[in-house]
Design an enzyme around this catalytic site. Sequence first.
Site, PDB file in Angstrom:
ATOM      1  N   LYS A  31      18.769  28.917 120.790  1.00 14.10           N
ATOM      2  CA  LYS A  31      17.468  28.239 120.784  1.00 14.10           C
ATOM      3  C   LYS A  31      16.331  29.136 120.306  1.00 14.10           C
ATOM      4  O   LYS A  31      15.368  28.646 119.710  1.00 14.10           O
ATOM      5  CB  LYS A  31      17.137  27.697 122.177  1.00 14.10           C
ATOM      6  CG  LYS A  31      18.001  26.514 122.594  1.00 14.10           C
ATOM      7  CD  LYS A  31      17.599  26.010 123.967  1.00 14.10           C
ATOM      8  CE  LYS A  31      18.482  24.862 124.407  1.00 14.10           C
ATOM      9  NZ  LYS A  31      18.072  24.319 125.709  1.00 14.10           N
TER      10      LYS A  31
ATOM     11  N   ASP B 132      13.395  19.539 125.321  1.00 14.34           N
ATOM     12  CA  ASP B 132      13.726  19.899 126.705  1.00 14.34           C
ATOM     13  C   ASP B 132      12.502  19.747 127.604  1.00 14.34           C
ATOM     14  O   ASP B 132      12.600  19.308 128.750  1.00 14.34           O
ATOM     15  CB  ASP B 132      14.222  21.348 126.785  1.00 14.34           C
ATOM     16  CG  ASP B 132      15.652  21.509 126.294  1.00 14.34           C
ATOM     17  OD1 ASP B 132      16.421  20.535 126.358  1.00 14.34           O
ATOM     18  OD2 ASP B 132      15.993  22.626 125.851  1.00 14.34           O
TER      19      ASP B 132
END
Length: 291
Positions: free
Chosen positions: A74, A110
């Site tokens: 990420k 997220d």
Amino acid sequence: MAKDSFLVGLIGAGIGPSLSPALHEREADRQGLRYLYRLIDIDVLGVRPEAVGDLVRAARDLGFDGLNITHPCKQLVLGHLDALAPQAEALGAVNTVVFENGRATGHNTDVTGFAASFARGLPDVPLERVVQLGAGGAGAAVAHATLTLGAGRVTVVDALADRAADLAASLNRHFGEGRAAGAGPDRLPGLLAEADGVVHATPTGMAAHPGLPFPADLLRPELWVAEVVYRPLETELLRTARALGCATLDGGGMAVFQAADAFRLFTGREPDAARMLADIAELAGVVGAPK
């Protein structure tokens, strides 16, 4: 004519058990779309996480419409994108990449995913003092989300003290001085004794990492407990907390709402989150789950 065929994928390590393909493809089927969701597992490919840039370029060249990105890529993917959405830039992490006109743009769903799940599942809990376990990629996202939801102060506890301190410093730069602090596990008993709630963002409780992230006697009925783990949906932490009478939130909602946000970015279509919540309950094997 609106596009009705999509090719997307997930880049990460050990992603074989991921429910993302099923979540996306089921929703696409209901909307009459042709939608292929492929797993690009760096463990299976035998490449290092640093290869994420090559994989992103290959996917773009092969005609993918977008990618989800998960652990441990990420942060590593940031340097291989043409643009970042504000949320991803503030967080320093990307979990969704959209390809359009030859350009790769990074997003982070997220944060919005956890915020939507929390607002739905724990709408009225006090947020003055929140303790969060875990300062990794998921931890950064949920700490941002918790402060966005109006938490007064989030104390991040991590076994790596520097990682907790770095995340707290980043949060204070973004939300204002004094909104976050870092701490080591030795301070957890005192912090939980004074907290309104705890957010758990470490792998403990996953099928491969069973157990409790801290001693059960640190829980008390007034403490709400929010979980990021969704395999299984009912972790030992949630089971123990519920038995004590704590208000709880499982990780399924975050998984669904981040997937729904990614689906919207990939397709331009509005997903039905309620149907996807029923999907994840079924896929994760919850007996008697609401449909």
